[in-house]
Every structure is written in C-alpha cells, then in structure tokens.
Design a protein around this motif. Structure first.
Motif, PDB file in Angstrom:
ATOM      1  N   THR A 114       0.980  -1.294  -0.051  1.00 33.29           N
ATOM      2  CA  THR A 114      -0.042   0.012  -0.062  1.00 33.29           C
ATOM      3  C   THR A 114       0.806   1.204   0.077  1.00 33.29           C
ATOM      4  O   THR A 114       1.670   1.320   1.048  1.00 33.29           O
ATOM      5  CB  THR A 114      -0.939   0.019   1.279  1.00 33.29           C
ATOM      6  N   ASN A 115       0.652   2.202  -1.009  1.00 33.28           N
ATOM      7  CA  ASN A 115       1.262   3.425  -0.993  1.00 33.28           C
ATOM      8  C   ASN A 115       0.311   4.599  -0.115  1.00 33.28           C
ATOM      9  O   ASN A 115      -0.731   4.909  -0.487  1.00 33.28           O
ATOM     10  CB  ASN A 115       1.369   4.058  -2.267  1.00 33.28           C
ATOM     11  N   TRP A 116       0.672   4.834   1.165  1.00 35.20           N
ATOM     12  CA  TRP A 116      -0.382   5.304   2.108  1.00 35.20           C
ATOM     13  C   TRP A 116      -0.231   7.045   1.566  1.00 35.20           C
ATOM     14  O   TRP A 116      -1.096   7.646   2.185  1.00 35.20           O
ATOM     15  CB  TRP A 116       0.440   5.276   3.514  1.00 35.20           C
ATOM     16  N   SER A 117       0.617   7.345   0.838  1.00 37.41           N
ATOM     17  CA  SER A 117       0.511   8.648   0.193  1.00 37.41           C
ATOM     18  C   SER A 117      -0.932   8.783  -0.533  1.00 37.41           C
ATOM     19  O   SER A 117      -1.271   9.809  -0.838  1.00 37.41           O
ATOM     20  CB  SER A 117       1.696   9.162  -0.571  1.00 37.41           C
ATOM     21  N   ILE A 118      -1.353   7.678  -1.184  1.00 33.34           N
ATOM     22  CA  ILE A 118      -2.606   7.533  -1.931  1.00 33.34           C
ATOM     23  C   ILE A 118      -3.555   7.074  -0.986  1.00 33.34           C
ATOM     24  O   ILE A 118      -4.885   7.524  -0.941  1.00 33.34           O
ATOM     25  CB  ILE A 118      -2.314   6.830  -3.271  1.00 33.34           C
ATOM     26  N   GLY A 119      -3.389   6.182  -0.278  1.00 38.62           N
ATOM     27  CA  GLY A 119      -4.295   5.337   0.771  1.00 38.62           C
ATOM     28  C   GLY A 119      -4.395   3.988   0.450  1.00 38.62           C
ATOM     29  O   GLY A 119      -3.701   3.319  -0.321  1.00 38.62           O
ATOM     30  N   PRO A 120      -5.134   3.206   1.314  1.00 40.04           N
ATOM     31  CA  PRO A 120      -5.250   1.877   1.236  1.00 40.04           C
ATOM     32  C   PRO A 120      -5.946   1.256   0.021  1.00 40.04           C
ATOM     33  O   PRO A 120      -6.540   1.873  -0.605  1.00 40.04           O
ATOM     34  CB  PRO A 120      -6.183   1.457   2.534  1.00 40.04           C
ATOM     35  N   SER A 121      -5.431  -0.053  -0.312  1.00 39.16           N
ATOM     36  CA  SER A 121      -6.096  -0.672  -1.502  1.00 39.16           C
ATOM     37  C   SER A 121      -6.003  -2.244  -1.131  1.00 39.16           C
ATOM     38  O   SER A 121      -5.637  -2.607  -0.369  1.00 39.16           O
ATOM     39  CB  SER A 121      -4.999  -0.453  -2.831  1.00 39.16           C
ATOM     40  N   LEU A 122      -6.780  -2.692  -2.092  1.00 37.54           N
ATOM     41  CA  LEU A 122      -7.040  -4.057  -2.014  1.00 37.54           C
ATOM     42  C   LEU A 122      -5.676  -4.901  -2.100  1.00 37.54           C
ATOM     43  O   LEU A 122      -5.408  -5.894  -1.543  1.00 37.54           O
ATOM     44  CB  LEU A 122      -8.107  -4.970  -3.074  1.00 37.54           C
ATOM     45  N   GLY A 123      -4.919  -4.457  -3.241  1.00 33.01           N
ATOM     46  CA  GLY A 123      -3.838  -5.002  -3.406  1.00 33.01           C
ATOM     47  C   GLY A 123      -2.652  -5.173  -2.256  1.00 33.01           C
ATOM     48  O   GLY A 123      -1.939  -5.921  -2.211  1.00 33.01           O
ATOM     49  N   GLY A 124      -2.793  -3.881  -1.673  1.00 35.61           N
ATOM     50  CA  GLY A 124      -1.903  -3.670  -0.410  1.00 35.61           C
ATOM     51  C   GLY A 124      -2.192  -4.640   0.512  1.00 35.61           C
ATOM     52  O   GLY A 124      -1.566  -5.243   1.075  1.00 35.61           O
ATOM     53  N   TYR A 125      -3.551  -4.903   0.834  1.00 32.02           N
ATOM     54  CA  TYR A 125      -3.876  -5.861   1.926  1.00 32.02           C
ATOM     55  C   TYR A 125      -3.716  -7.231   1.277  1.00 32.02           C
ATOM     56  O   TYR A 125      -2.880  -8.074   2.275  1.00 32.02           O
ATOM     57  CB  TYR A 125      -5.415  -5.715   2.086  1.00 32.02           C
ATOM     58  N   ILE A 126      -3.797  -7.486   0.212  1.00 33.01           N
ATOM     59  CA  ILE A 126      -3.373  -8.765  -0.237  1.00 33.01           C
ATOM     60  C   ILE A 126      -1.725  -8.932  -0.258  1.00 33.01           C
ATOM     61  O   ILE A 126      -1.281 -10.062   0.393  1.00 33.01           O
ATOM     62  CB  ILE A 126      -3.637  -9.076  -1.835  1.00 33.01           C
ATOM     63  N   HIS A 127      -0.942  -7.951  -0.587  1.00 31.40           N
ATOM     64  CA  HIS A 127       0.495  -7.907  -0.298  1.00 31.40           C
ATOM     65  C   HIS A 127       0.849  -8.479   1.209  1.00 31.40           C
ATOM     66  O   HIS A 127       1.697  -8.933   1.507  1.00 31.40           O
ATOM     67  CB  HIS A 127       1.105  -6.641  -0.802  1.00 31.40           C
TER      68      HIS A 127
END
Length: 239
Positions: A114-127
């Motif tokens: 997750t790129n926290w400068s943009i915000g949470p994402s589904l891909g980030g949680y999967i990662h």
C-alpha cells in the motif's frame, strides 16, 4: 521413472545438484539486488522503520521485483531438488508449506505494498497478508522437514541448521507480538511500537539463509552414495 527413484537413477544426482544450484543462484540474486537497494535508495527508505516492500514504490522497483521473483523461483527449485533427492516427500505438510512460501513471494510482487500517500488498496492488503503467510510457512515447513528426517544417518548437521534458522525466523515475530500486546499501554500502533523495518529485514535475511541451507541439504543428499529415503518412501532402485 517414479519420483521416488529419480534421485537414485544415473544422472538423477546431476539433476538434483542443478536444481540445488539454481536455488543458490536465486538466493544470491535476492541478496545482491535487495541489498543494493539499501544503497541506491538510502535517502528515501528508512531501513529501521520502513519495510523492504517500500522499495517497490520507487524508481528502482525492478530491483525489488527481480530479486523477490528470483528467490521464489529458486525456492521452487530447492523444493524439487529435495523431492528428487528423497529428502522431502512430494505429498507432505512440509512440501505444502514450502510451496506456500514460494507462492507468497510471487504474490508480494504481483500485488504492491500500500502506498499510504494515496491510501489503502485491496492489492496492498493482499500484499500484507501474503507476506505474513509466506514468512510463517517457510520456517514451519522447514521444521516439519527436519522432524521427518530424525534418525536418518548423515543429516544431523543439516537438521540442526534447518531447525536453528527456522526457530530464529519465528523468533523475529516476538517483537511484533510485543507491539500488539503493548498497544493498550503505549496507545501507539503496533508498527510504531517496534522498529518494524529492522525486524522485517532480520526476518527476511534469516529466511533467505534458511532457503540456502535447504539447497545445501539437497546438494549433499545428491552427493551421498548411501542416501537414505525419506520416511515412508521405498528405497531407490539400484543401477
């Protein structure tokens, strides 16, 4: 030719050695590329607080991706080498867990942190959860492998190193658990309560070394003329 007898057939040992060597190359590539990121991106990523996956969000992301993919493919080669050398049963809990480790490493490349400068994402949680499962699966699978090889002649040193590195890998989770436990006291998020980047780097290095030890185990098994098959497997056919 059956899977069980492959290691004992003429030329079979050469295949095992080649697979073990590929595993070693994958480990070396991961160490060199990810290690180099600590130099080229030193001004962008704090190694004490920021996780390794942070490198995948910058201009040098290809180095992270190639290094992790090399480690994943090298791990698959080691699994195949251990299986062909009759050290690892093709159908066992250890094989499944080691396979989960390799798949998990590929998953963290496909799905970015997750790129926290943009915000949470589904891909980030999967990662996040793929990396957690992978980092747990490898040491647990290695411990099962070492346990299954109890009493097998000539593998004591391999079993000891495998167990030591597997237990050390699990030990790196203790600071994270401590961070969770101290949240009511400190009022801080668990990742801020511990030097997460440092802990993850210690964990990653320990697990990469564990893959290297498993590769050496497979190579040693290939070179042993009196290799004993894994428990439950028939003895390899004699040439």
């Amino acid at each position: 030719m059956t899977e069980q007898s492959a290691g004992g057939q003429p030329g079979g040992d050469g295949v095992v050695r080649a697979l073990a060597a590929l595993g070693g190359i994958g480990v070396a590539a991961a160490i060199l590329l990810v290690g180099a990121l600590h130099v080229v991106a030193a001004d962008r990523v704090d190694p004490v607080r920021r996780t390794i996956s942070e490198y995948a969000l910058g201009a040098d992301a290809w180095m992270f991706d190639v290094g992790v993919v090399a480690l994943a493919l090298g791990s698959v080669a080691v699994i195949l080498a251990l299986t062909r050398a009759d050290v690892l049963r093709p159908r066992s809990g250890a094989t499944v867990l080691l396979g989960i480790w390799a798949v998990g490493m590929l998953t963290v490349v496909v799905f970015e942190k997750t790129n926290w400068s943009i915000g949470p994402s589904l891909g980030g949680y999967i990662h996040r959860y793929a990396s957690l499962v992978a980092f747990l699966a490898l040491p647990l699978g290695a411990l099962l492998l070492a346990r299954a090889q109890r009493g097998v002649p000539g593998v004591l040193a391999h079993r000891v190193w495998t167990r030591v590195l597997a237990l050390a890998s699990l030990g790196w989770f203790l600071p994270i658990l401590w961070g969770f436990a101290m949240r009511p006291v400190t009022g801080r998020s668990w990742w801020n309560a511990v030097p997460l980047g440092l802990v993850e780097r210690g964990l990653a290095l320990t697990e990469v070394l564990l893959v290297a030890v498993l590769a050496l185990w497979a190579a040693h098994a290939a070179g042993s003329r009196s290799r004993t098959p894994a428990p439950g497997l028939p003895a390899p056919a004699r040439a």
